[in-house]
Design a protein around this motif. Structure first.
Motif, PDB file in Angstrom:
ATOM      1  N   LYS A   1      -5.846   1.511  -9.185  1.00  0.00           N
ATOM      2  CA  LYS A   1      -5.571   0.172  -9.476  1.00  0.00           C
ATOM      3  C   LYS A   1      -5.305  -0.246 -10.832  1.00  0.00           C
ATOM      4  O   LYS A   1      -4.530  -1.187 -11.186  1.00  0.00           O
ATOM      5  CB  LYS A   1      -7.144  -0.492  -9.048  1.00  0.00           C
ATOM      6  N   GLU A   2      -5.992   0.610 -12.008  1.00  0.00           N
ATOM      7  CA  GLU A   2      -5.543   0.114 -12.970  1.00  0.00           C
ATOM      8  C   GLU A   2      -4.173   0.392 -13.615  1.00  0.00           C
ATOM      9  O   GLU A   2      -3.503  -0.247 -14.230  1.00  0.00           O
ATOM     10  CB  GLU A   2      -6.503   0.915 -14.107  1.00  0.00           C
TER      11      GLU A   2
ATOM     12  N   THR B   1      -1.958  -6.203  -2.736  1.00  0.00           N
ATOM     13  CA  THR B   1      -2.948  -7.270  -3.341  1.00  0.00           C
ATOM     14  C   THR B   1      -3.417  -8.180  -2.188  1.00  0.00           C
ATOM     15  O   THR B   1      -4.683  -8.685  -2.256  1.00  0.00           O
ATOM     16  CB  THR B   1      -2.358  -8.002  -4.182  1.00  0.00           C
ATOM     17  N   CYS B   2      -2.749  -8.557  -1.240  1.00  0.00           N
ATOM     18  CA  CYS B   2      -3.001  -9.461  -0.153  1.00  0.00           C
ATOM     19  C   CYS B   2      -3.298  -8.627   1.441  1.00  0.00           C
ATOM     20  O   CYS B   2      -4.033  -9.234   2.202  1.00  0.00           O
ATOM     21  CB  CYS B   2      -2.072 -10.561   0.129  1.00  0.00           C
ATOM     22  N   GLY B   3      -2.915  -7.683   1.534  1.00  0.00           N
ATOM     23  CA  GLY B   3      -3.042  -7.016   2.910  1.00  0.00           C
ATOM     24  C   GLY B   3      -1.788  -7.695   3.798  1.00  0.00           C
ATOM     25  O   GLY B   3      -0.890  -8.089   3.167  1.00  0.00           O
TER      26      GLY B   3
ATOM     27  N   LYS C   1       0.607  -1.065   6.031  1.00  0.00           N
ATOM     28  CA  LYS C   1       0.327   0.216   5.114  1.00  0.00           C
ATOM     29  C   LYS C   1      -0.983  -0.140   4.387  1.00  0.00           C
ATOM     30  O   LYS C   1      -1.469  -1.143   4.238  1.00  0.00           O
ATOM     31  CB  LYS C   1       1.370   0.295   4.144  1.00  0.00           C
ATOM     32  N   SER C   2      -1.563   0.937   4.036  1.00  0.00           N
ATOM     33  CA  SER C   2      -2.814   0.692   3.254  1.00  0.00           C
ATOM     34  C   SER C   2      -2.668   0.357   2.041  1.00  0.00           C
ATOM     35  O   SER C   2      -1.458   0.285   1.378  1.00  0.00           O
ATOM     36  CB  SER C   2      -3.656   2.137   3.203  1.00  0.00           C
TER      37      SER C   2
ATOM     38  N   MET D   1       0.086   0.580  -3.522  1.00  0.00           N
ATOM     39  CA  MET D   1      -0.203   0.728  -4.681  1.00  0.00           C
ATOM     40  C   MET D   1       0.689   2.018  -5.306  1.00  0.00           C
ATOM     41  O   MET D   1       1.605   1.883  -6.515  1.00  0.00           O
ATOM     42  CB  MET D   1      -1.506   0.641  -5.403  1.00  0.00           C
ATOM     43  N   SER D   2       0.436   2.875  -4.681  1.00  0.00           N
ATOM     44  CA  SER D   2       1.124   3.998  -5.145  1.00  0.00           C
ATOM     45  C   SER D   2       2.593   4.151  -5.057  1.00  0.00           C
ATOM     46  O   SER D   2       3.364   4.455  -5.897  1.00  0.00           O
ATOM     47  CB  SER D   2       0.680   5.192  -4.212  1.00  0.00           C
ATOM     48  N   ASP D   3       3.346   3.654  -4.033  1.00  0.00           N
ATOM     49  CA  ASP D   3       4.564   3.173  -3.814  1.00  0.00           C
ATOM     50  C   ASP D   3       5.330   2.377  -4.637  1.00  0.00           C
ATOM     51  O   ASP D   3       6.245   2.554  -5.192  1.00  0.00           O
ATOM     52  CB  ASP D   3       5.044   2.826  -2.417  1.00  0.00           C
TER      53      ASP D   3
END
Length: 89
Positions: A4-5, A36-38, A65-66, A71-73
């Motif tokens: 997240k950071e 951030t929102c799903g 997608k999770s 975040m990783s992508d």
């Protein structure tokens, strides 16, 4: 540094990206919104709002997608864009 950071760090860096294509910006936008929102929680904008529709479609393309995967992508894509622009990562 947590995922997240790192995500938040690259979200800030992308704001100052000098030149990116609309396609790249839409990819980044869709990943950001999903992280951030799903899943999409609004109706698709009308035909006369082409920009809004493109952004909505980019977000919808990541549906299911999770948040961690997005975040990783996002981080991976942001690094690619920043390196291509000659910015520090």
């Amino acid at each position: 540094m947590s995922l997240k950071e790192e995500f938040e760090k690259y979200a800030e860096k992308v704001k100052s990206l000098p030149d990116a294509t609309n396609e790249d910006l839409l990819i980044i936008y869709g990943l950001f919104k999903q992280a951030t929102c799903g899943d999409v929680n609004t109706s698709r904008p009308g035909i006369f709002d082409q920009k809004g529709r493109a952004k909505w479609d980019a977000w919808k393309g990541n549906e299911g997608k999770s948040q961690d995967d997005c975040m990783s992508d996002y981080i991976t894509k942001a690094k690619q864009l920043l390196e291509a622009a000659g910015c520090s990562t």
